[in-house]
Design an enzyme around this catalytic site. Structure first.
Site, PDB file in Angstrom:
ATOM      1  N   GLU A 175       0.884   3.842   1.810  1.00 38.31           N
ATOM      2  CA  GLU A 175       1.326   4.237   3.144  1.00 38.31           C
ATOM      3  C   GLU A 175       2.512   3.397   3.622  1.00 38.31           C
ATOM      4  O   GLU A 175       3.476   3.924   4.181  1.00 38.31           O
ATOM      5  CB  GLU A 175       0.192   4.092   4.176  1.00 38.31           C
ATOM      6  CG  GLU A 175      -1.041   4.912   3.872  1.00 38.31           C
ATOM      7  CD  GLU A 175      -2.116   4.109   3.146  1.00 38.31           C
ATOM      8  OE1 GLU A 175      -1.811   3.465   2.111  1.00 38.31           O
ATOM      9  OE2 GLU A 175      -3.262   4.125   3.612  1.00 38.31           O
ATOM     10  N   CYS A 214      -2.245  -0.477   7.542  1.00 32.73           N
ATOM     11  CA  CYS A 214      -1.482   0.766   7.450  1.00 32.73           C
ATOM     12  C   CYS A 214      -1.589   1.578   8.735  1.00 32.73           C
ATOM     13  O   CYS A 214      -0.601   2.151   9.198  1.00 32.73           O
ATOM     14  CB  CYS A 214      -1.952   1.585   6.253  1.00 32.73           C
ATOM     15  SG  CYS A 214      -1.607   0.757   4.676  1.00 32.73           S
ATOM     16  N   CYS A 265      -6.134   1.764   5.934  1.00 38.34           N
ATOM     17  CA  CYS A 265      -6.742   0.496   6.341  1.00 38.34           C
ATOM     18  C   CYS A 265      -6.138   0.075   7.689  1.00 38.34           C
ATOM     19  O   CYS A 265      -5.180   0.691   8.166  1.00 38.34           O
ATOM     20  CB  CYS A 265      -6.475  -0.563   5.277  1.00 38.34           C
ATOM     21  SG  CYS A 265      -4.754  -1.133   5.233  1.00 38.34           S
ATOM     22  N   HIS A 273       0.855  -1.189   0.000  1.00 41.59           N
ATOM     23  CA  HIS A 273       0.000   0.000   0.000  1.00 41.59           C
ATOM     24  C   HIS A 273       0.894   1.242   0.000  1.00 41.59           C
ATOM     25  O   HIS A 273       2.024   1.206   0.502  1.00 41.59           O
ATOM     26  CB  HIS A 273      -0.890   0.020   1.239  1.00 41.59           C
ATOM     27  CG  HIS A 273      -1.964  -1.014   1.221  1.00 41.59           C
ATOM     28  ND1 HIS A 273      -3.033  -0.971   2.087  1.00 41.59           N
ATOM     29  CD2 HIS A 273      -2.145  -2.118   0.455  1.00 41.59           C
ATOM     30  CE1 HIS A 273      -3.826  -1.997   1.857  1.00 41.59           C
ATOM     31  NE2 HIS A 273      -3.303  -2.717   0.872  1.00 41.59           N
TER      32      HIS A 273
END
Length: 167
Positions: free
Chosen positions: A62, A93, A90, A60
């Site tokens: 992040e 993260c 999410c 991801h």
């Protein structure tokens, strides 16, 4: 000579930089999420989702930005940093954000079904965890939301075409 310091209070500016990363992800067929991490008014990390490209569910924006920022800072603790991300983090993260002790998280579009910064739950300010982050939501919301909406509409249309459905 170092880069000029940008106004630390310019959430719009830094979200614009995250939106540039999200647009790159979109162009590559990734869910369009972009992230930048700022320290002392300077961007120290930039990343876009790379889940499909890397075949890695943890890639991801992040997570990739956190790794870059830790390398730039020379420490796993990012206590004086702010994460700007186009979509609410999410749980994975958000957990990484708590562990790296980021001071602040700024996001554009919320995620009521899966967000962990106040959407479905709030790990960033969970009372029993060892760290809590300041949260600012809704920065450049319309742009962040439209990028996601457009991407998923295109994905649905492509799937319908493959399945011979009319759109």
């Amino acid at each position: 000579m170092s880069d000029p310091i940008i106004d630390l209070h310019s959430d719009d500016y830094f979200m614009g930089e995250a939106l540039r990363q999200a647009a790159k992800a979109y162009e590559l067929g990734e869910v369009p999420v972009g992230a930048v991490i700022v320290r002392e008014g300077r961007i120290i990390a930039r990343a876009a989702n790379q889940v499909e490209a890397l075949k890695d569910a943890t890639a991801h924006a992040e997570m990739l930005a956190l790794t870059q920022a830790q390398n730039a800072a020379g420490d796993w603790r990012l206590t004086d940093c702010t994460l700007y991300v186009t979509k609410e983090p999410c749980p994975m993260c958000a957990g990484a954000v708590v562990h790296t002790r980021l001071a602040r998280v700024v996001f554009g579009a919320g995620d009521p079904k899966g967000g962990a910064a106040g959407g479905a739950l709030n790990l960033l300010q969970f009372p029993t965890l060892n760290h809590r982050c300041e949260i600012t939501s809704g920065v450049r919301l319309a742009e962040c939301r439209e990028l996601l909406r457009s991407f998923f509409a295109a994905q649905r249309a492509a799937k319908a075409k493959v399945n011979g459905e009319e759109t």
